[in-house]
Design a protein around this motif. Structure first.
Motif, mmCIF file in Angstrom:
data_model
loop_
_atom_site.group_PDB
_atom_site.id
_atom_site.type_symbol
_atom_site.label_atom_id
_atom_site.label_comp_id
_atom_site.label_asym_id
_atom_site.label_seq_id
_atom_site.Cartn_x
_atom_site.Cartn_y
_atom_site.Cartn_z
ATOM 1 N N SER A 526 0.831 -1.205 0.000
ATOM 2 C CA SER A 526 0.000 0.000 0.000
ATOM 3 C C SER A 526 0.867 1.256 0.000
ATOM 4 O O SER A 526 2.032 1.243 0.383
ATOM 5 C CB SER A 526 -0.930 0.000 1.211
ATOM 6 O OG SER A 526 -0.166 -0.004 2.410
ATOM 7 N N GLN A 543 -4.068 15.698 -6.059
ATOM 8 C CA GLN A 543 -4.909 14.571 -6.457
ATOM 9 C C GLN A 543 -4.821 14.309 -7.956
ATOM 10 O O GLN A 543 -4.768 13.155 -8.393
ATOM 11 C CB GLN A 543 -6.360 14.845 -6.056
ATOM 12 C CG GLN A 543 -6.629 14.696 -4.567
ATOM 13 C CD GLN A 543 -8.072 14.966 -4.234
ATOM 14 O OE1 GLN A 543 -8.600 16.046 -4.499
ATOM 15 N NE2 GLN A 543 -8.733 13.987 -3.644
ATOM 16 N N GLU A 547 -3.471 10.873 -9.633
ATOM 17 C CA GLU A 547 -4.278 10.093 -10.567
ATOM 18 C C GLU A 547 -3.530 9.857 -11.877
ATOM 19 O O GLU A 547 -3.647 8.787 -12.487
ATOM 20 C CB GLU A 547 -5.601 10.824 -10.840
ATOM 21 C CG GLU A 547 -6.537 10.821 -9.644
ATOM 22 C CD GLU A 547 -7.757 11.688 -9.878
ATOM 23 O OE1 GLU A 547 -7.815 12.347 -10.958
ATOM 24 O OE2 GLU A 547 -8.643 11.732 -9.010
ATOM 25 N N LYS A 552 -5.266 3.687 -13.280
ATOM 26 C CA LYS A 552 -5.987 2.440 -13.044
ATOM 27 C C LYS A 552 -5.860 1.961 -11.603
ATOM 28 O O LYS A 552 -6.015 0.777 -11.311
ATOM 29 C CB LYS A 552 -5.516 1.341 -13.997
ATOM 30 C CG LYS A 552 -5.690 1.679 -15.477
ATOM 31 C CD LYS A 552 -5.189 0.555 -16.357
ATOM 32 C CE LYS A 552 -5.335 0.903 -17.836
ATOM 33 N NZ LYS A 552 -4.840 -0.187 -18.712
ATOM 34 N N ARG A 553 -5.541 2.885 -10.705
ATOM 35 C CA ARG A 553 -5.460 2.550 -9.278
ATOM 36 C C ARG A 553 -6.525 3.341 -8.525
ATOM 37 O O ARG A 553 -6.670 4.549 -8.739
ATOM 38 C CB ARG A 553 -4.076 2.884 -8.706
ATOM 39 C CG ARG A 553 -2.951 2.083 -9.311
ATOM 40 C CD ARG A 553 -3.010 0.631 -8.903
ATOM 41 N NE ARG A 553 -1.940 -0.156 -9.501
ATOM 42 C CZ ARG A 553 -1.799 -1.455 -9.334
ATOM 43 N NH1 ARG A 553 -2.650 -2.115 -8.579
ATOM 44 N NH2 ARG A 553 -0.822 -2.108 -9.923
ATOM 45 N N GLU A 554 -7.244 2.684 -7.674
ATOM 46 C CA GLU A 554 -8.257 3.374 -6.889
ATOM 47 C C GLU A 554 -7.578 4.178 -5.784
ATOM 48 O O GLU A 554 -6.805 3.645 -4.985
ATOM 49 C CB GLU A 554 -9.231 2.366 -6.273
ATOM 50 C CG GLU A 554 -10.336 3.032 -5.464
ATOM 51 C CD GLU A 554 -11.223 2.026 -4.767
ATOM 52 O OE1 GLU A 554 -12.278 2.420 -4.249
ATOM 53 O OE2 GLU A 554 -10.844 0.823 -4.726
ATOM 54 N N LEU A 555 -7.850 5.472 -5.767
ATOM 55 C CA LEU A 555 -7.309 6.363 -4.749
ATOM 56 C C LEU A 555 -8.391 6.620 -3.709
ATOM 57 O O LEU A 555 -9.452 7.189 -4.014
ATOM 58 C CB LEU A 555 -6.853 7.682 -5.372
ATOM 59 C CG LEU A 555 -5.705 7.576 -6.394
ATOM 60 C CD1 LEU A 555 -5.409 8.933 -6.998
ATOM 61 C CD2 LEU A 555 -4.458 7.008 -5.738
ATOM 62 N N ILE A 556 -8.134 6.191 -2.480
ATOM 63 C CA ILE A 556 -9.106 6.310 -1.399
ATOM 64 C C ILE A 556 -8.732 7.517 -0.550
ATOM 65 O O ILE A 556 -7.650 7.552 0.051
ATOM 66 C CB ILE A 556 -9.129 5.036 -0.547
ATOM 67 C CG1 ILE A 556 -9.477 3.834 -1.431
ATOM 68 C CG2 ILE A 556 -10.109 5.179 0.603
ATOM 69 C CD1 ILE A 556 -9.323 2.516 -0.731
ATOM 70 N N ARG A 596 -14.819 2.838 3.098
ATOM 71 C CA ARG A 596 -13.925 2.554 1.969
ATOM 72 C C ARG A 596 -12.516 2.241 2.469
ATOM 73 O O ARG A 596 -11.871 1.296 2.009
ATOM 74 C CB ARG A 596 -13.894 3.730 0.997
ATOM 75 C CG ARG A 596 -15.203 3.975 0.250
ATOM 76 C CD ARG A 596 -15.069 5.168 -0.666
ATOM 77 N NE ARG A 596 -14.043 4.948 -1.681
ATOM 78 C CZ ARG A 596 -13.561 5.910 -2.479
ATOM 79 N NH1 ARG A 596 -14.004 7.155 -2.351
ATOM 80 N NH2 ARG A 596 -12.657 5.624 -3.375
ATOM 81 N N PHE A 600 -10.388 -1.276 2.353
ATOM 82 C CA PHE A 600 -9.033 -1.287 1.787
ATOM 83 C C PHE A 600 -8.069 -2.034 2.709
ATOM 84 O O PHE A 600 -7.250 -2.850 2.259
ATOM 85 C CB PHE A 600 -8.572 0.155 1.567
ATOM 86 C CG PHE A 600 -7.138 0.295 1.158
ATOM 87 C CD1 PHE A 600 -6.741 0.030 -0.139
ATOM 88 C CD2 PHE A 600 -6.175 0.691 2.078
ATOM 89 C CE1 PHE A 600 -5.412 0.164 -0.512
ATOM 90 C CE2 PHE A 600 -4.857 0.829 1.713
ATOM 91 C CZ PHE A 600 -4.464 0.559 0.410
ATOM 92 N N THR A 682 -3.707 3.982 -1.613
ATOM 93 C CA THR A 682 -3.875 3.145 -2.791
ATOM 94 C C THR A 682 -2.976 1.928 -2.650
ATOM 95 O O THR A 682 -2.144 1.845 -1.734
ATOM 96 C CB THR A 682 -3.556 3.913 -4.088
ATOM 97 O OG1 THR A 682 -3.935 3.126 -5.216
ATOM 98 C CG2 THR A 682 -2.068 4.220 -4.178
ATOM 99 N N ASP A 684 -0.247 -0.327 -4.804
ATOM 100 C CA ASP A 684 0.587 -0.477 -6.002
ATOM 101 C C ASP A 684 1.966 -0.976 -5.565
ATOM 102 O O ASP A 684 2.874 -0.182 -5.315
ATOM 103 C CB ASP A 684 0.718 0.841 -6.758
ATOM 104 C CG ASP A 684 1.333 0.644 -8.139
ATOM 105 O OD1 ASP A 684 1.849 -0.459 -8.403
ATOM 106 O OD2 ASP A 684 1.294 1.577 -8.954
#
Length: 852
Positions: A526, A543, A547, A552-556, A596, A600, A682, A684
């Motif tokens: 993470s 932000q 992005e 293609k990565r969800e940013l919480i 959320r 995660f 996120t 990655d």
């Protein structure tokens, strides 16, 4: 001619006659001398001391005066590196003015400020060192050497070091610096004395360091008529000013404190290094001297028959050690110094600093003496054997094995027992982190005892030879007959294996203790991005950059708690330690968020945990954090620390190591904390950390980027390095002894070939010698290393002192044994030694010379 001179001449002649054996001994003795000499010379050259760094620090000035946060008396380090003592409260007075400082100094001063600056590179902002000083001033002469272009003459001009050019900057370019994107033009290239890899901008005062203030880089160079001695330094300390004085640095006053304390363990470290180096070198070279003695028996018998005493024979063999050890030490010293000289330019770039080429002659001479002593010790046992041989028996052609005792088993056993007792005492009294050296010193007695026991072990293990095939039986019996040669090589293998295995187990235990005590707040792989100082527009830009860089990565998103004044607050949770809090490490702050973020961290949807979070309860992932349905939160802000018990529920995270939990924002509002969305989470695992950091730095300075990375592979790399270093010693000692044994067995091998033995038999005999030496030494070394490694696990895995230690138990610890690493030593290295010896063995029949 004296007897000693004659012995030296005989040894010199013998060394020239048997060039192969001479070269082998010189390599074994000279290689450690070469390596240590090179390291000492390189360290002395790369280590820029205070006097060598004066030119870069002061140029031609007498002193540099630096402001602090105080206007009250301070105590500074003798070199001006920092404060030792200072007032508790910072000064609220106006910043220092140049005229005020000049009046206190009593001479001419010019501004010289140091710090760092951001400049816009091709991948984002780069942080580099920066100085503001007029390099055209005579007072700065020598501070930076101009290699290209000219010095700055206008406020928007700078010069840079060659390391900055590697970041994409060229002379004549216009570069944006600071967050305000001030434009400066690069007008020249300078070299930083003693630091070839330094990345630095230098400009005139007032351009680069826009955030400087008292106590943050502000200073002046001073030129005074009288020397700036320690009394004048203390006079300025009384006003809260710190001074770097040329006079004081060149001649430090006695009794003044320094920030860097001397290493109190240095004598013990040197003693241990000397002991192990001399022992290992003597053991490696011992077999060569033993074989040399066998080849010279007749010559020594003739000398004895003509009136030579046992002392004369001992002197001749010891002269071999003196001549070869002296020649090897001399060659190793010359090559070590020469190699260091050749490697210094590259080493300076690699390590970042380099001073004038310097040879620490006292230390180098000591290393050379160690080489000579190693040669003498290696020749000591053959010298004693030479004095005991029977001249009549040798001259009659009955060259049986010299009287060869089975070592000193009683002495060896006593040393082993004494060493183990000292190890136990060191464990129960000093088994804390940083106390490894006493254990290593105590365990040195165990190793020394095993060296004394090795001839006895060789004789005992040779009794199993009767069950082996013929070639291997011949190998083991020959090794047993020549116990002096075999035991020396086997002991060298044992010592190298013991050291590698012991430190390998200690490192594995330390790694296992860290992993067991480490509790991340998010799953492995993470990423957490935080920027609490950004305003709303800056946060929106951050932000957008995140992005773009993490597609293609969800940013919480997640909130950051702030106090009533808008300042950052920190949240922690109290743990029931049960006496072992010091052995735990936590990778981040307790996160605040919604369902959320909870999903995660948990890696799934948990309806019960989501419902508890919505009801204002903390969701925790560690049973130690909750008691009777309550958890104790600790809030840290400018107003102090606040504790509060809140309802909590227990849940499980995706990663079982994850501790902490998720705090709902509703819990924080009753204690006066507000929420400000300034975090992104996120997943990655493959993200480029440095590249992402540079790209995000375009938005702001204070961006916290935290990666939860797996630590797998770090220990394996260290163990591979240990295995490689030990392999060099193990295989080197094994092949040296095997080669000498093969030469010594030449007549036996020729006899075997003459009666019809195929070449593979000769190969098996040689391979058996190598396998036996490496196998016996490796097996004893692994067993001994396991004992030493378990002992080292206490200080190397401890982080909070001895807990539960007594005279009968050293307390709890973490023990981890890397079994594959041990198998590589116990099985892999002997097999490798045997295979290499098999491949390199000579199979051609060597005809003996006919006698007339």
């Amino acid at each position: 001619m004296s007897a000693f001179t004659a012995a030296l001449r005989i040894s010199r002649r013998d060394a020239l006659r048997f060039k192969g054996r001479t070269a082998l001994i010189m390599v074994m003795i000279g290689l450690p001398v070469l390596l240590i000499t090179g390291v000492l010379t390189g360290y002395a050259t790369l280590n820029v001391n205070e006097r060598e760094g004066l030119t870069a620090l002061l140029g031609g000035a007498d002193a540099r005066v630096v402001t602090t946060r105080f206007r009250a008396p301070i105590d500074q380090d003798v070199f001006g590196w920092g404060m030792i003592n200072g007032p508790e409260k910072e000064s609220t007075a106006a910043p220092w003015k140049q005229a005020e400082v000049a009046a206190l100094v009593g001479g001419r001063i010019i501004p010289y400020d140091k710090g760092s600056v951001l400049f816009a590179g091709k991948d984002g902002y780069e942080m580099v060192s920066a100085s503001e000083v007029d390099l055209r001033e005579p007072m700065t002469r020598g501070m930076r050497r101009l290699t290209e272009g000219r010095f700055p003459a206008a406020p928007d001009e700078v010069v840079v070091t060659p390391a900055v050019l590697k970041l994409g900057v060229k002379t004549g370019d216009t570069v944006a610096v600071t967050r305000a994107n001030k434009r400066v033009r690069v007008v020249g290239v300078i070299e930083y004395p003693n630091r070839p890899g330094m990345t630095e901008f230098v400009g005139l005062p007032g351009m680069l360091l826009l955030d400087k203030s008292d106590g943050s880089g502000t200073g002046w160079l001073a030129d005074t008529a009288a020397p700036f001695d320690w009394s004048r330094v203390r006079a300025l300390n009384a006003h809260g000013l710190m001074v770097e004085s040329r006079t004081v640095i060149e001649n430090p006053p006695a009794g003044v404190r320094r920030l860097s304390a001397p290493d109190s363990d240095l004598p013990l470290k040197i003693a241990l290094a000397v002991f192990f180096i001399v022992m290992e070198t003597a053991l490696l070279a011992g077999p060569a001297f033993a074989v040399g003695l066998r080849r010279r028996r007749r010559e020594l018998a003739v000398i004895a028959a003509q009136g030579g005493s046992g002392a004369h024979l001992r002197a001749i063999v010891l002269a071999d050690g003196l001549v070869l050890g002296g020649a090897a030490a001399l060659a190793g010293t010359v090559l070590g110094v020469g190699g260091a000289l050749a490697a210094m330019p590259r080493a300076g770039q690699l390590f970042g600093s380099i001073g004038p080429f310097e040879v620490p002659w006292a230390s180098v001479a000591g290393v050379a003496v160690l080489g000579v002593v190693s040669g003498l010790i290696a020749a000591l046992v053959p010298a004693v054997q030479a004095a005991r041989q029977s001249p009549a028996q040798v001259l009659a052609g009955r060259e049986g094995e010299l009287r060869d005792r089975a070592g000193r088993p009683v002495l060896g056993l006593l040393l082993v027992v004494a060493g183990l007792v000292l190890v136990w005492l060191a464990l129960v009294r000093l088994g804390t982190r940083g106390q490894e050296l006493p254990l290593v010193a105590a365990f040195g007695l165990v190793v020394l005892g095993l060296v004394a026991l090795m001839p006895w072990l060789v004789r005992r293990t040779s009794r199993f030879a009767a069950r082996l095939p013929l070639p291997l039986r011949l190998s083991v019996r020959d090794a047993s007959r020549h116990r002096s040669r075999t035991a020396s090589a086997t002991a060298a293998v044992m010592a190298a294996t013991t050291a590698a295995v012991a430190f390998g187990i200690g490192l594995a235990s330390s790694d296992a203790a860290f992993n067991a005590g480490y509790h991340p707040f998010a799953p492995t792989g993470s990423i957490k991005i935080e920027a609490s100082d950004l305003d709303d527009s800056g946060w929106a830009r951050l932000q957008a950059v995140a992005e773009r860089e993490l597609p293609k990565r969800e940013l919480i998103p997640g909130p950051v708690p702030v106090d009533s004044k808008g300042k950052r607050a920190w949240i922690d949770i109290e743990r029931r330690c049960e006496g072992r809090c010091g052995d735990s490490f936590y990778g981040g702050e307790l996160p605040v968020g919604d369902a959320r973020l909870l999903a995660f961290i948990q890696g799934r949807q948990d309806p019960q945990a989501v419902a508890a979070l919505a009801a204002g309860k903390i969701v925790v992932f560690d049973p130690a954090l909750i008691k009777d349905g309550l958890a104790t939160l600790k809030f840290y802000a400018l107003d102090g620390e606040i504790r509060k018990q809140v309802p909590a529920v227990l849940a499980s995270a995706a990663d079982p190591r994850v501790s902490g939990g998720v705090v709902p924002p509703a819990v924080l509002r009753p204690v006066g904390l507000q929420m400000k969305e300034r975090r992104l989470y996120t997943m990655d695992p493959l993200a480029d950390q440095e590249r992402l950091r540079k790209r995000l730095s375009v938005v702001g300075d204070q961006i916290d980027l935290y990666f939860e990375r797996p630590r797998d592979g770090e220990l394996a790399r260290v163990l591979w390095i240990l295995l490689g270093a030990a392999m060099v010693l193990v295989l080197g000692g094994t092949f040296a002894a095997t080669g000498l044994a093969a030469a010594d067995m030449r007549h036996d091998l020729n006899t075997m070939s003459a009666v019809g033995a195929p070449p593979r038999v000769r190969r098996l005999v040689v391979a058996g010698q190598a396998g036996y030496i490496a196998g016996l030494g490796g097996l004893v070394g692994v067993v001994t290393g396991i004992v030493g490694g378990i002992a080292l696990s206490w200080p190397m895995s401890r982080h909070n002192g001895v807990q539960g230690a007594s005279w009968f138990t050293p307390g709890p610890t973490t023990i981890s044994i890397p079994w594959l690493f041990l198998v590589a030593f116990a099985v892999g290295l002997p097999l490798l030694a045997a295979l290499v010896a098999w491949a390199c063995a000579r199979t051609r029949l060597e005809l003996a010379r006919r006698l007339a």
